[in-house]
Scaffold this motif. Structure first.
Motif: not given
Length: 134
Positions: A104-110, A112-113
């Motif tokens: 898995t890869k980290p989401s775009r929101g995480s 940016e956060k």
């Protein structure tokens, strides 16, 4: 794995136990040692033997035996029951097939956060510095 035939294949040995118990410890053999031959067993199939030997390679002797001991209690019968349960649990856990890991890869929101919190932390540290006078 057939537990009934596995129990028939076990060989037990009573040993003198160490620890608390006073003179009683010096006279009775309450510690129990169980030996189970993985390679000669009829209780587990050939596939299971391969899996057990791979998973428990650090616990299997050069002769292909698993040896466990228990001296928790002062009763030989209780120690025998404990060591049988530990052996069965050990073999059953080694037969469980692990689920394959999904990448898995980290989401775009995480992402940016994390980057905004890094920027805010850098600004906070920069604002604490003494002002430069030219």
């Amino acid at each position: 794995m057939n537990i009934e035939t596995l129990l028939k294949e076990l060989s037990f040995k009573a040993i003198r136990s160490s620890g608390a118990g006073g003179q009683h410890v010096n006279k009775t053999a309450s510690k129990v040692e169980v030996t189970f031959s993985v390679s000669n067993s009829e209780a587990i199939s050939d596939r299971e033997k391969i899996r057990v030997t791979e998973k428990l390679k650090n616990r299997i002797t050069s002769e292909g035996n698993i040896i466990l001991q228990s001296g928790k209690t002062r009763s030989q019968h209780k120690n025998k029951a404990i060591v049988i349960k530990r052996l069965i649990d050990l073999i059953e856990k080694s037969l469980i097939k692990a689920k394959p890991r999904r990448k898995t890869k980290p989401s775009r929101g995480s992402i940016e956060k994390r980057l905004t919190s890094k920027r805010n932390q850098a600004l906070k540290k920069n604002n604490r510095k003494n002002p430069k006078i030219d």
